[in-house]
Design an enzyme around this catalytic site. Structure first.
Site, short mmCIF file in Angstrom:
data_model
loop_
_atom_site.label_atom_id
_atom_site.label_comp_id
_atom_site.label_asym_id
_atom_site.label_seq_id
_atom_site.Cartn_x
_atom_site.Cartn_y
_atom_site.Cartn_z
N ILE A 68 0.87 -1.18 0.00
CA ILE A 68 0.00 0.00 0.00
C ILE A 68 0.90 1.22 0.00
CG2 ILE A 68 -0.21 -0.09 2.53
CD1 ILE A 68 -2.96 1.27 2.23
N GLU A 102 2.24 -7.67 6.77
CA GLU A 102 3.49 -7.48 7.50
C GLU A 102 3.94 -6.05 7.31
OE1 GLU A 102 5.45 -10.25 5.17
OE2 GLU A 102 4.66 -11.94 6.31
N TYR A 114 -3.03 1.35 10.23
CA TYR A 114 -3.63 0.03 10.43
C TYR A 114 -4.46 0.00 11.72
CZ TYR A 114 -0.20 -1.10 6.85
OH TYR A 114 0.54 -1.09 5.70
#
Ligand SMILES: CC(C)(COP(=O)(O)OP(=O)(O)OC[C@H]1O[C@@H](n2cnc3c(N)ncnc32)[C@H](O)[C@@H]1OP(=O)(O)O)[C@@H](O)C(=O)NCCC(=O)NCCS
Length: 148
Positions: A68, A102, A114
């Protein structure tokens, strides 16, 4: 800004954006491979320029976020959140149970993103990056309706 599927025509722009945001960027060949195998979403501006992306893979009822990024000059404007939320919504819609990823232990910016999207740390891989120099944190996003 709009979201659209990534295609092979995006490889050059992906290589450039990845090189500007990723300490271990992928080659053009890796990008071409990823676009044939995985699922990519691009964030594009009004002139069609690539400003961000997600690339994810799926195996059975699990998905993994491979990458991302948002262009350096456009970060901290909510685009990363929009990209990740769009992916999570799509996975929920398709009945996927979990999204895994990860991240470098030192990448606190991505970790804040996140956490904001409901991700939880479920493990650590010691020395996973840079020949043992940096740990990886494993995150999971449990998706509503997809079981545990
Ligand atoms: C991680 C990344 C995709 C975030 O994209 P972004 O568009 O800047 O993120 P957003 O603006 O949507 O941020 C949403 C929230 O996440 C958190 N956040 C994002 N980047 C942050 C940073 N650098 N420091 C602290 N918190 C951050 C904040 O809570 C933020 O909300 P706020 O701006 O209202 O405080 C972007 O920084 C990036 O491309 N980084 C380089 C590539 C990378 O590290 N990818 C992840 C590899 S696992």
């Amino acid at each position: 800004m709009t979201l659209r599927p990534l295609t092979a025509d995006d490889v050059d722009a992906l290589v450039a954006l990845d090189a500007a945001t990723n300490p271990q960027p992928w080659s053009a060949a890796l990008w071409r491979d990823a676009l044939t195998r995985d699922h990519g979403t691009g964030l594009v501006d009004g002139e069609g320029r690539l400003a961000g992306f997600t690339v994810s893979s799926r195996v059975l009822d699990e998905a993994e976020l491979q990458s991302i990024a948002v262009a350096p000059g456009l970060q901290r404007r909510g685009f990363g959140l929009a990209l990740l939320n769009a992916l999570l919504a799509e996975l929920r819609r398709d009945g996927v149970a979990r999204l895994l990823l990860e991240v470098r232990a030192g990448n606190t910016g991505a970790q804040a993103l996140y956490a904001a999207c409901g991700g939880e740390i479920v493990g650590r891989r010691n020395g996973y990056y840079d020949h043992g120099r940096e740990d990886a944190l494993l995150y999971t996003f449990v998706l509503a309706g997809g079981g545990s």
